[in-house]
Design a protein around this motif. Structure first.
Motif, PDB file in Angstrom:
ATOM      1  N   GLU A  81      39.895  29.491  36.206  1.00  0.00           N
ATOM      2  CA  GLU A  81      38.727  29.262  37.072  1.00  0.00           C
ATOM      3  C   GLU A  81      39.042  28.436  38.311  1.00  0.00           C
ATOM      4  N   GLN A  82      39.709  27.304  38.135  1.00  0.00           N
ATOM      5  CA  GLN A  82      39.960  26.428  39.281  1.00  0.00           C
ATOM      6  C   GLN A  82      40.827  27.119  40.332  1.00  0.00           C
ATOM      7  N   SER A  83      41.817  27.867  39.905  1.00  0.00           N
ATOM      8  CA  SER A  83      42.661  28.570  40.873  1.00  0.00           C
ATOM      9  C   SER A  83      41.857  29.615  41.645  1.00  0.00           C
ATOM     10  N   TRP A  84      40.982  30.347  40.942  1.00  0.00           N
ATOM     11  CA  TRP A  84      40.144  31.326  41.646  1.00  0.00           C
ATOM     12  C   TRP A  84      39.184  30.629  42.612  1.00  0.00           C
ATOM     13  N   LYS A  85      38.634  29.481  42.218  1.00  0.00           N
ATOM     14  CA  LYS A  85      37.763  28.726  43.129  1.00  0.00           C
ATOM     15  C   LYS A  85      38.540  28.361  44.396  1.00  0.00           C
ATOM     16  N   ASN A  86      39.760  27.884  44.206  1.00  0.00           N
ATOM     17  CA  ASN A  86      40.593  27.504  45.344  1.00  0.00           C
ATOM     18  C   ASN A  86      40.890  28.698  46.247  1.00  0.00           C
TER      19      ASN A  86
ATOM     20  N   LEU B 185      39.538  31.525  51.959  1.00  0.00           N
ATOM     21  CA  LEU B 185      39.815  32.870  52.468  1.00  0.00           C
ATOM     22  C   LEU B 185      40.156  32.898  53.959  1.00  0.00           C
ATOM     23  N   ASN B 186      39.710  31.907  54.701  1.00  0.00           N
ATOM     24  CA  ASN B 186      40.012  31.883  56.141  1.00  0.00           C
ATOM     25  C   ASN B 186      41.499  31.598  56.392  1.00  0.00           C
ATOM     26  N   LYS B 187      42.184  31.110  55.382  1.00  0.00           N
ATOM     27  CA  LYS B 187      43.633  30.875  55.485  1.00  0.00           C
ATOM     28  C   LYS B 187      44.311  31.362  54.199  1.00  0.00           C
ATOM     29  N   HIS B 188      44.019  32.592  53.845  1.00  0.00           N
ATOM     30  CA  HIS B 188      44.476  33.226  52.604  1.00  0.00           C
ATOM     31  C   HIS B 188      45.942  33.646  52.707  1.00  0.00           C
ATOM     32  N   PHE B 189      46.826  32.729  52.298  1.00  0.00           N
ATOM     33  CA  PHE B 189      48.272  32.985  52.315  1.00  0.00           C
ATOM     34  C   PHE B 189      48.742  33.458  53.692  1.00  0.00           C
ATOM     35  N   GLY B 190      48.264  32.765  54.729  1.00  0.00           N
ATOM     36  CA  GLY B 190      48.697  33.049  56.091  1.00  0.00           C
ATOM     37  C   GLY B 190      47.857  34.072  56.832  1.00  0.00           C
TER      38      GLY B 190
END
Length: 155
Positions: free
Chosen positions: A53-58, A63-68
């Motif tokens: 859950e916490q990782s999905w929340k993060n 999303l505005n800086k989703h892995f670059g």
């Protein structure tokens, strides 16, 4: 004698069930069309049980800086996807750890499952990165990651 046989059967069931769980992380039957259209437009739509859950929340709050990349979506869709991911997130301790950098590929279980993969394999044109599950696991999109069904691209 009967007690030993029962113990042996129980031990085999325990050992095989943990591998079966690791090999199959099926996409929930109630998969959202928005999850498929938004997330799978850039990468595989990962089964939600691959992260806690916490990782999905993060992931969903950044999303505005989703892995670059800016992977922003309409706020209503973001809320819908986030809720669905949290409802279907990993519950087993092995998979529910907070992923370093919120990456499935940096979780302890992922690294342990792929420890025999040489670094040069991840760089092959047919693989590109550890996050490209479908490169080697032909049924990855279905949530099946069985070691019996792996084909590593030669180039």
């Amino acid at each position: 004698m009967k007690n030993n046989k029962t113990t042996l059967i129980f031990a085999v069931l325990i050992l095989t069930s943990s591998n079966t769980f690791a090999a199959k992380m099926a996409m929930p039957a109630n998969a959202l069309a928005s999850y498929e259209s938004e997330c799978a437009s850039c990468h595989m739509a990962y089964p939600p049980a691959l992260l806690g859950e916490q990782s999905w929340k993060n992931v969903m709050s950044g999303l505005n800086k989703h892995f670059g990349t800016d992977a922003s979506v309409d706020p209503k869709i973001q809320t819908e996807i986030t809720s669905w991911l949290l409802k279907n997130a990993a519950t087993r301790q092995k998979y529910s750890e907070i992923a370093p950098d919120d990456r499935i590929t940096k979780t302890t279980w992922f690294i342990r499952e792929h420890d025999e993969v040489r670094p040069d394999i991840w760089k092959r044109a047919g693989v590109k990165s550890p996050s490209n599950c479908g490169a080697c696991h032909s049924d990855a999109a279905k949530g099946t990651f069985s070691e019996n069904n792996i084909q590593i691209p030669s180039k």
